[in-house]
Every structure is written in structure tokens, then in C-alpha cells.
Design a protein around this motif. Sequence first.
Motif, PDB file in Angstrom:
ATOM      1  N   GLU A 142       0.821  -1.201   0.000  1.00 51.24           N
ATOM      2  CA  GLU A 142       0.000   0.000   0.000  1.00 51.24           C
ATOM      3  C   GLU A 142       0.860   1.258   0.000  1.00 51.24           C
ATOM      4  N   VAL A 143       0.243   2.345  -0.454  1.00 51.99           N
ATOM      5  CA  VAL A 143       0.936   3.618  -0.573  1.00 51.99           C
ATOM      6  C   VAL A 143       0.643   4.458   0.659  1.00 51.99           C
ATOM      7  N   VAL A 144       1.699   4.956   1.315  1.00 56.96           N
ATOM      8  CA  VAL A 144       1.544   5.857   2.455  1.00 56.96           C
ATOM      9  C   VAL A 144       1.399   7.292   1.973  1.00 56.96           C
ATOM     10  N   ALA A 145       2.243   7.699   1.027  1.00 62.07           N
ATOM     11  CA  ALA A 145       2.193   9.051   0.462  1.00 62.07           C
ATOM     12  C   ALA A 145       2.894   9.020  -0.887  1.00 62.07           C
ATOM     13  N   PHE A 146       2.543   9.980  -1.740  1.00 57.99           N
ATOM     14  CA  PHE A 146       3.227  10.111  -3.037  1.00 57.99           C
ATOM     15  C   PHE A 146       3.276  11.585  -3.424  1.00 57.99           C
ATOM     16  N   HIS A 147       4.186  11.875  -4.359  1.00 56.32           N
ATOM     17  CA  HIS A 147       4.390  13.254  -4.799  1.00 56.32           C
ATOM     18  C   HIS A 147       4.740  13.245  -6.282  1.00 56.32           C
TER      19      HIS A 147
ATOM     20  N   ILE B 192       6.700  10.411 -10.924  1.00 53.93           N
ATOM     21  CA  ILE B 192       6.041  10.367  -9.625  1.00 53.93           C
ATOM     22  C   ILE B 192       6.856   9.477  -8.698  1.00 53.93           C
ATOM     23  N   VAL B 193       6.881   9.815  -7.398  1.00 49.16           N
ATOM     24  CA  VAL B 193       7.572   9.034  -6.392  1.00 49.16           C
ATOM     25  C   VAL B 193       6.544   8.612  -5.348  1.00 49.16           C
ATOM     26  N   LEU B 194       6.644   7.359  -4.886  1.00 50.66           N
ATOM     27  CA  LEU B 194       5.685   6.790  -3.951  1.00 50.66           C
ATOM     28  C   LEU B 194       6.418   6.241  -2.730  1.00 50.66           C
ATOM     29  N   LEU B 195       5.868   6.510  -1.563  1.00 53.99           N
ATOM     30  CA  LEU B 195       6.372   5.952  -0.305  1.00 53.99           C
ATOM     31  C   LEU B 195       5.414   4.858   0.125  1.00 53.99           C
TER      32      LEU B 195
END
Length: 625
Positions: free
Chosen positions: A96-101, A110-113
Motif C-alpha cells: 500500500e501507498v503511504v504518500a506520493f508526490h 512520480i515518487v511513492l512511499l
Amino acid sequence: MQVLNPNDVKIYNLTHGRSIPDWLSERKKRLLLKTDVTLQKRIQLLQEFEMPISSQRICITPDKSHIYVSGVYPPRLRCFDTEQLSMKFERGMDSEVVAFHVLSEDWKKIVLLQTDRYVEFQTQDGIYYRTRIPTFGRDLAYYSRAAELVIGATGPQVYRLNLCKGTFMSPLDTLSTGVNVTHIHPQHSLLMLGTDSGTVECWDPRSRTRSAILTLPETKNITALQSNKMLGLGVGTEDGRVIIYDIRSTRPLITKDHNYEKPINSIFFHDTDAENLVISACSRSFKIWQSATGKPFTAIESEEDICDVAWYEGSGMFFFANEGQKMKTYYIPAMGPAPKWCWFLDNLTEELEESTENVVYDDYKFVTKEELDAIGLAHLVGTSYLRAYMHGFFIDMKLYREVKDIVNPFAFEEYKKGLVEKKMASQMKDRIVVKKLPKVNKSLAKRDMMKGSKLMEDDRFGGLFTNPDFHVDEESEQFKLINPTVRKQDQKSSEFTRYVSEDDDEDEAEDEDLLPIKKMKKKKKEMKLISCENESGIFAKKASSLSVPLGERLALTSEHVMKLQPVTGSREMHVEEEKEVKKGKRSRREEENMAHQSERRQLGRSASGLMRKQRGKFWRGRKVG
């Protein structure tokens, strides 16, 4: 579409309405769209703008042409194109994705945490690079001037990843045990870190030194940070408060409580020449209020928990990522016009009507396991007749009604019995009311009851209806001269109100109640019409056959005219005999008409021979038509 009007500000819910179940076949979906009027009138701003279970994060690209949404289950990322009003692509992920920018102006970088401590970089071709951080990440921010990615995580360290060199730089050491949110001011690039110790640490990214620490009293966790274009700072806390600061002072300007004790997840500033507004959201509510006074502007109470909010800046369009399948879309015209890619909303919202319908599926009935056992359909669990959903099942409405009728066959009889009881209760209101009259001055008491006055209840006039000394003789000449219209008033009494004296028996009262019925029977027995002719016209009155003796009735049937008084001038009274026409016996005029019609039928000639016969068509001696 649903129209809300909190605080006299119209809010349009563009995703409200019926939805088609995913487990239906494509053929049934197309058939529903053709036949169901409510589905045809619904507004679908972005096609397939939903997630299988729920959505977690939502973001709009800097050029405002695409929308990124992350959700579950399984974990996935979807990109929607606003120009095409549809989904551009979908990518599945391992966690799952916590945050992205979004790193670029468009949608390509795009970068995903993610929850498994991975930081994943994606381009238009797919996954570009993956790297891992030592602890679990919570939030990230991008410092564009140095091309550094700042990652807040559990623990006191804030990790810095330089995208130009491709290496991790030395981390920033904070005074807390974890960093929940990271934010970089768009004007002066001040790095702000919201910690789980109730503090906001401000860092200078150029010198990598701590500039200041803002401590919030009675606060444990900071869950949201946002700054305006000047020196304002909005801080969201875990207990549902939004505190506005000037970064030059530690004294708060204003504090706004959502009153739900839920963490604040989103804060925005809407500064215009007319007024300055603050937009804040927790998991239960979305509120817009004035930054100077805290006066509420409008609010939205969400049925599903709100996870994230994206605001299309410069317009009144808001997107909610929530725990439901659909991503909510709200349009507030008071906040600004519609975006260019959905300009038709400005014209469409003027014609919308408010709808409070809150129905999941009209063609299906939701039943629980207990209801299935009650109607004897528990053996259908696992078959195509039942679709499992949450704590129950969806069943076809027609099948449910048929089984319900079989299980309870007397339901219609009970319903019909209830209707009969209601009908009888309504007819009881029209029954004849019997009112008792006093022994003295009955006519006066009757007129008093007709007028609705309470003369009899007044103690001052009590003796007028009990003492015989106050009796008024209405048959005397003196009374008739003084009150010439009293008898006419007595005749205007209601047909369904009967007045009975106190000394009358109950049997007489019952006979009075049946007086209207006796009158109807008496009218059916009236026999003749006695006509009186004079110079001015004809006077008629009805005479009952029961009031005439038998001998006179026999004399009337033998004589055609009987003079009842001496003739003076042109006035004469006679009795017309009623003749009963026997069945099968025709009058002379009818026989003449029938003979004339039969003679006309014999003399009639057919006109079929007058029409010319159409000649045939010939060509070269041969008949062709």
C-alpha cells in the motif's frame, strides 16, 4: 446528483446516485442503462472514478491535467485524464501507498512511499527505480531547488535523498521520536516538520540547521501542516483542532475545533480580495471557515471516513479519497467557477433539483442471515441467487416478494382488513348526532345549539330553560309579530343533527335517527303530479298516494279530470292519469315509422353498378395489367 445547502451555500455532490453492481454481466449493465431513467440522468464526471474497496491518497498534477489516486485492494495506482474524462492507466503494486508526490509538471514522473519501507520512482514507462529506507516512512516532500526528497519516518531522523547524485545525504536529527508530516514553504523554502511530540520544527534546507521550534500546548501529535503564500501557517492536531499561526510569533491567531476528536488530515488556504478562508478536513467532516474570525462558511458531513482531500485550486472543485468505493466529487460555486475541462457544470447546476434518495440498488433487496432463515432461503447461500455483501446478501426483489407471499399468505388479508377498519372509522364521523333539549323553551335552546353559542351552559341564564315562569309561547300573535323569521331558522337545522327532549324515551330517539331513511322511502312511494295552471305558469306539488283514501283513489283512476274548486278565470286544477305502457305494445306512430322504413329499404337501389370498370392495359396486343 445531490444538492446540499448548509449555511445557505449550495454544494453539489456529483457522485451521488445509484450505482450498478460490479458482479452484473456487461449485457445486464447495458440493459439497465437503456431502461433505467435514474441511471441515464446521473452525472459521471470521470469514468471509473472509483477503487475496488477504498481510496487512500489523491493528488492533482501541477499542470492540473491529471489526477492520481492510490487505493486498495489489491494495492494499485490509477491516473485519470481530465481532458478525456476517463482513466489513463492503472498500475498494481506490491504494498500500500503511504504518500506520493508528483515530481514533474505533468503526470510522467512520480515518487511513492510504501508501507514496506520502499521508495519507488515511476515514469510513463513504469517502475524506474526502487530503494529502501531504514525505518517505516510516514510522509515525504520534494525540495525542488536542490532536487532533494525529504522523507519523515519513525524515529528522530529525517532522510534526504538527492535525486541528482542518486545518493542519500546526511539525515536531519530532530528532537522527537517520529515525524508525521513534512512541508516545504513554496516561497522561502522553509522546511517544517510535524512531530509526534506536539512540536513543529523549522529547518533551513540550505544550511541544514534548525531555525525554530514551535511547541503546541496540550497536543501530542501533529497530523497536518500547510502554509499560505505569505507568513501564515496552519497546524492540524490529532484531537481535531486547526490552529493558525504567524511564523514570526508563537501565539496562535485563531483555533478552530471540528468537535469530532478525529485527526486533521488536510488543510488549505483560500485567500481572495473579498475574504480569506481556511479549508480543513478530518475523517468525519469537511469545513470551510473564515481565517480571521473562525465563522463557518459551509461544511460537509461525510458518510464514509475521509482519508485525503485534493482541491482544484482556482475553482470550487474538491475530490475526496475515502473508505468507500467511489471517490467523492463536490462542486461549490461560491468558492469559484468550474474547471475548464468541466465547464458545462456551471450551466448544469442551475437546472438541478435536490434529491435525498439514498438507495443502494432498487432491483435488489439486502437481507441478513437471520432474515434468510425466517423465509426459508438459507439453502441458497453460495448459489447465483444470492450475492454476499458485507454482513448479508443481495437477492432479486421479485424472488424475495414471491417467497414472502408464500411464507405469509395472509398478509394481503390483514392489509385489506386494516383498510376496512379505516373506512369504517371515517364513516363514523358522519353519523347522526342526537342532542337533548330542555323541557322549557325548547325552540330557543334548539336555535342556541344551531348557532354554536353556549347560552345553556351560562349560569346566569340557567333558569331560562328550567323555570316554567320563563316559558315563551311562540304560537301567540304577539310573538309572531315580533319574531316573524323564527320558523324559517328552525327549518335550517342540519340533516344529520336531531334534537330530542329530555322527557322522550330512547326508542323515540332511535326513531328520530332513522328519520332521513324514512323520508327516502316515502319519496319512492309518491304516485302522482298535480298540476295547477294559471296565467303566470304552472304550479306543481307532490301528493302521496298513502294520504288519499281507497275510495277516492278508485274514483281518480276512472275520471280523467276532477275539479277540486270552482273555476275563476283561467285557473283550473285537474289530476292527470298515469298510463303504464305494456311491453310489446307499440303506438300508432311507431308502427307507421316502421312501415315507412321497410318501404324505403325495398325501394333502395345499389350503387355498385354505377362505377366504371377499369379497363386493362395492353402492349403489342398482349394484356399486361
